[in-house]
Write a protein that holds these residues in place. Structure first.
Motif, PDB file in Angstrom:
ATOM      1  N   ALA A 160       0.832  -1.205   0.000  1.00  0.00           N
ATOM      2  CA  ALA A 160       0.000   0.000   0.000  1.00  0.00           C
ATOM      3  C   ALA A 160       0.868   1.257   0.000  1.00  0.00           C
ATOM      4  O   ALA A 160       0.596   2.220  -0.733  1.00  0.00           O
ATOM      5  CB  ALA A 160      -0.938  -0.008   1.203  1.00  0.00           C
ATOM      6  N   LEU A 161       1.926   1.251   0.804  1.00  0.00           N
ATOM      7  CA  LEU A 161       2.831   2.400   0.830  1.00  0.00           C
ATOM      8  C   LEU A 161       3.526   2.599  -0.522  1.00  0.00           C
ATOM      9  O   LEU A 161       3.696   3.734  -0.980  1.00  0.00           O
ATOM     10  CB  LEU A 161       3.869   2.231   1.940  1.00  0.00           C
ATOM     11  CG  LEU A 161       3.330   2.332   3.368  1.00  0.00           C
ATOM     12  CD1 LEU A 161       4.421   1.980   4.377  1.00  0.00           C
ATOM     13  CD2 LEU A 161       2.752   3.716   3.633  1.00  0.00           C
ATOM     14  N   ARG A 162       3.917   1.484  -1.171  1.00  0.00           N
ATOM     15  CA  ARG A 162       4.527   1.576  -2.501  1.00  0.00           C
ATOM     16  C   ARG A 162       3.563   2.192  -3.507  1.00  0.00           C
ATOM     17  O   ARG A 162       3.948   3.041  -4.311  1.00  0.00           O
ATOM     18  CB  ARG A 162       4.941   0.177  -2.987  1.00  0.00           C
ATOM     19  CG  ARG A 162       6.409  -0.128  -2.844  1.00  0.00           C
ATOM     20  CD  ARG A 162       6.843  -1.370  -3.619  1.00  0.00           C
ATOM     21  NE  ARG A 162       5.949  -2.507  -3.506  1.00  0.00           N
ATOM     22  CZ  ARG A 162       5.966  -3.390  -2.516  1.00  0.00           C
ATOM     23  NH1 ARG A 162       6.830  -3.260  -1.534  1.00  0.00           N
ATOM     24  NH2 ARG A 162       5.127  -4.407  -2.504  1.00  0.00           N
ATOM     25  N   ARG A 163       2.284   1.753  -3.461  1.00  0.00           N
ATOM     26  CA  ARG A 163       1.295   2.314  -4.397  1.00  0.00           C
ATOM     27  C   ARG A 163       1.135   3.813  -4.184  1.00  0.00           C
ATOM     28  O   ARG A 163       1.047   4.581  -5.139  1.00  0.00           O
ATOM     29  CB  ARG A 163      -0.047   1.603  -4.241  1.00  0.00           C
ATOM     30  CG  ARG A 163      -0.106   0.242  -4.918  1.00  0.00           C
ATOM     31  CD  ARG A 163      -1.507  -0.301  -5.005  1.00  0.00           C
ATOM     32  NE  ARG A 163      -2.165  -0.443  -3.731  1.00  0.00           N
ATOM     33  CZ  ARG A 163      -2.084  -1.499  -2.929  1.00  0.00           C
ATOM     34  NH1 ARG A 163      -1.338  -2.530  -3.291  1.00  0.00           N
ATOM     35  NH2 ARG A 163      -2.731  -1.541  -1.792  1.00  0.00           N
ATOM     36  N   TRP A 164       1.099   4.253  -2.928  1.00  0.00           N
ATOM     37  CA  TRP A 164       0.970   5.684  -2.657  1.00  0.00           C
ATOM     38  C   TRP A 164       2.221   6.442  -3.096  1.00  0.00           C
ATOM     39  O   TRP A 164       2.121   7.558  -3.629  1.00  0.00           O
ATOM     40  CB  TRP A 164       0.681   5.928  -1.173  1.00  0.00           C
ATOM     41  CG  TRP A 164      -0.773   5.774  -0.888  1.00  0.00           C
ATOM     42  CD1 TRP A 164      -1.390   4.732  -0.275  1.00  0.00           C
ATOM     43  CD2 TRP A 164      -1.806   6.685  -1.264  1.00  0.00           C
ATOM     44  NE1 TRP A 164      -2.744   4.933  -0.235  1.00  0.00           N
ATOM     45  CE2 TRP A 164      -3.026   6.135  -0.836  1.00  0.00           C
ATOM     46  CE3 TRP A 164      -1.829   7.911  -1.919  1.00  0.00           C
ATOM     47  CZ2 TRP A 164      -4.249   6.752  -1.033  1.00  0.00           C
ATOM     48  CZ3 TRP A 164      -3.063   8.537  -2.116  1.00  0.00           C
ATOM     49  CH2 TRP A 164      -4.240   7.963  -1.683  1.00  0.00           C
ATOM     50  N   ALA A 165       3.384   5.861  -2.894  1.00  0.00           N
ATOM     51  CA  ALA A 165       4.620   6.517  -3.332  1.00  0.00           C
ATOM     52  C   ALA A 165       4.640   6.683  -4.843  1.00  0.00           C
ATOM     53  O   ALA A 165       5.068   7.728  -5.359  1.00  0.00           O
ATOM     54  CB  ALA A 165       5.831   5.710  -2.858  1.00  0.00           C
ATOM     55  N   VAL A 166       4.160   5.695  -5.566  1.00  0.00           N
ATOM     56  CA  VAL A 166       4.080   5.795  -7.034  1.00  0.00           C
ATOM     57  C   VAL A 166       3.082   6.875  -7.431  1.00  0.00           C
ATOM     58  O   VAL A 166       3.354   7.703  -8.306  1.00  0.00           O
ATOM     59  CB  VAL A 166       3.708   4.425  -7.656  1.00  0.00           C
ATOM     60  CG1 VAL A 166       3.359   4.566  -9.130  1.00  0.00           C
ATOM     61  CG2 VAL A 166       4.842   3.434  -7.461  1.00  0.00           C
ATOM     62  N   ARG A 167       1.926   6.908  -6.784  1.00  0.00           N
ATOM     63  CA  ARG A 167       0.908   7.922  -7.102  1.00  0.00           C
ATOM     64  C   ARG A 167       1.403   9.331  -6.821  1.00  0.00           C
ATOM     65  O   ARG A 167       1.037  10.274  -7.516  1.00  0.00           O
ATOM     66  CB  ARG A 167      -0.368   7.666  -6.303  1.00  0.00           C
ATOM     67  CG  ARG A 167      -1.150   6.494  -6.816  1.00  0.00           C
ATOM     68  CD  ARG A 167      -2.410   6.276  -6.036  1.00  0.00           C
ATOM     69  NE  ARG A 167      -3.060   5.061  -6.492  1.00  0.00           N
ATOM     70  CZ  ARG A 167      -3.955   4.410  -5.812  1.00  0.00           C
ATOM     71  NH1 ARG A 167      -4.331   4.840  -4.629  1.00  0.00           N
ATOM     72  NH2 ARG A 167      -4.481   3.322  -6.309  1.00  0.00           N
ATOM     73  N   LEU A 168       2.216   9.490  -5.785  1.00  0.00           N
ATOM     74  CA  LEU A 168       2.753  10.803  -5.432  1.00  0.00           C
ATOM     75  C   LEU A 168       4.056  11.104  -6.172  1.00  0.00           C
ATOM     76  O   LEU A 168       4.704  12.107  -5.888  1.00  0.00           O
ATOM     77  CB  LEU A 168       2.970  10.879  -3.922  1.00  0.00           C
ATOM     78  CG  LEU A 168       1.706  10.790  -3.068  1.00  0.00           C
ATOM     79  CD1 LEU A 168       2.073  10.686  -1.592  1.00  0.00           C
ATOM     80  CD2 LEU A 168       0.804  11.982  -3.325  1.00  0.00           C
ATOM     81  N   ARG A 197       9.193   4.857  -8.577  1.00  0.00           N
ATOM     82  CA  ARG A 197       8.806   4.339  -9.892  1.00  0.00           C
ATOM     83  C   ARG A 197       7.944   3.103  -9.719  1.00  0.00           C
ATOM     84  O   ARG A 197       8.021   2.409  -8.713  1.00  0.00           O
ATOM     85  CB  ARG A 197      10.037   4.003 -10.716  1.00  0.00           C
ATOM     86  CG  ARG A 197      10.812   5.231 -11.132  1.00  0.00           C
ATOM     87  CD  ARG A 197      11.906   4.858 -12.049  1.00  0.00           C
ATOM     88  NE  ARG A 197      12.532   3.602 -11.598  1.00  0.00           N
ATOM     89  CZ  ARG A 197      13.723   3.200 -11.935  1.00  0.00           C
ATOM     90  NH1 ARG A 197      14.440   3.916 -12.732  1.00  0.00           N
ATOM     91  NH2 ARG A 197      14.214   2.067 -11.492  1.00  0.00           N
ATOM     92  N   SER A 198       7.207   2.812 -10.735  1.00  0.00           N
ATOM     93  CA  SER A 198       6.289   1.672 -10.702  1.00  0.00           C
ATOM     94  C   SER A 198       6.918   0.437 -11.313  1.00  0.00           C
ATOM     95  O   SER A 198       6.303  -0.274 -12.078  1.00  0.00           O
ATOM     96  CB  SER A 198       5.023   2.066 -11.455  1.00  0.00           C
ATOM     97  OG  SER A 198       4.351   0.974 -11.936  1.00  0.00           O
ATOM     98  N   ASP A 199       8.162   0.132 -10.965  1.00  0.00           N
ATOM     99  CA  ASP A 199       8.832  -1.025 -11.555  1.00  0.00           C
ATOM    100  C   ASP A 199       8.746  -2.275 -10.673  1.00  0.00           C
ATOM    101  O   ASP A 199       9.216  -3.337 -11.044  1.00  0.00           O
ATOM    102  CB  ASP A 199      10.303  -0.717 -11.844  1.00  0.00           C
ATOM    103  CG  ASP A 199      11.034  -0.210 -10.616  1.00  0.00           C
ATOM    104  OD1 ASP A 199      10.387  -0.035  -9.573  1.00  0.00           O
ATOM    105  OD2 ASP A 199      12.244   0.009 -10.716  1.00  0.00           O
ATOM    106  N   ALA A 200       8.104  -2.153  -9.549  1.00  0.00           N
ATOM    107  CA  ALA A 200       7.989  -3.300  -8.643  1.00  0.00           C
ATOM    108  C   ALA A 200       6.934  -4.283  -9.151  1.00  0.00           C
ATOM    109  O   ALA A 200       5.982  -3.903  -9.821  1.00  0.00           O
ATOM    110  CB  ALA A 200       7.609  -2.824  -7.246  1.00  0.00           C
TER     111      ALA A 200
END
Length: 178
Positions: free
Chosen positions: A133-141, A145-148
């Protein structure tokens, strides 16, 4: 409580128990349960209360059934939930009508949230879920990057939450009537 209500609650209880078993065991809620549930719910409402309005009768069951089903359509459309869950919610709404379906929706949501937390704890997946969830928010902000790789999907049988929340709503309605 009228004989019509007793019949509806009995049919609903049987449908919910069957749906919990099939959802837990086979990850599906059967059409052979949900479609008859909707038909019987609406049919008994029509036979015992007539066409009615928002608070009773066929119209109440139709509006509540469609409304309850629509609550889950976005999740089903994204593949986060099965369409059997949507149909079961429609059946619950058709049987309960308005305003009982509103209480059921609230109780189902609470039961679903509790079920998700317990399932994540049981599976030892709390940290994975929080970090995803934190990764998704970091990508949205735009902080990452969305490479995960996407996180593995976990099956949480929502039929259990639908049943628990509905039984809770039936108990609540019975207590408020008595």
């Amino acid at each position: 409580m009228t004989p019509g209500h007793i019949a509806l609650w009995t049919v609903l209880g049987v449908a919910l128990v069957i749906s919990v078993v099939t959802d837990v065991m086979r990850r599906e809620i059967l059409d052979v349960v949900t479609y008859p549930l909707m038909a019987v719910g609406l049919g008994v409402r029509l036979a015992t209360e007539g066409v009615g309005g928002l608070g009773d009768g066929l119209l109440s069951g139709l509006v509540s059934g469609v409304g309850m089903a629509l609550l889950l359509v976005p999740a089903a459309a994204r593949g986060q939930m099965g369409w059997g869950d949507v149909k079961l919610m429609g059946g619950v709404g058709a049987v309960l009508g308005f305003p009982a379906s509103m209480a059921a929706a609230a109780f189902i949501s609470l039961a679903g949230a509790a079920q998700a937390v317990v399932s994540l704890l049981w599976q030892g997946a709390v940290w994975d879920t929080v970090s995803a969830a934190l990764r998704r928010w970091a990508v949205r902000l735009h902080l990452a990057r969305s490479d995960a790789q996407p996180a593995a999907r976990r099956h949480i049988p929502y039929g259990v939450a639908i049943a628990l929340g509905t039984f809770w709503a039936l108990w609540w309605q019975h207590e408020s009537l008595g």
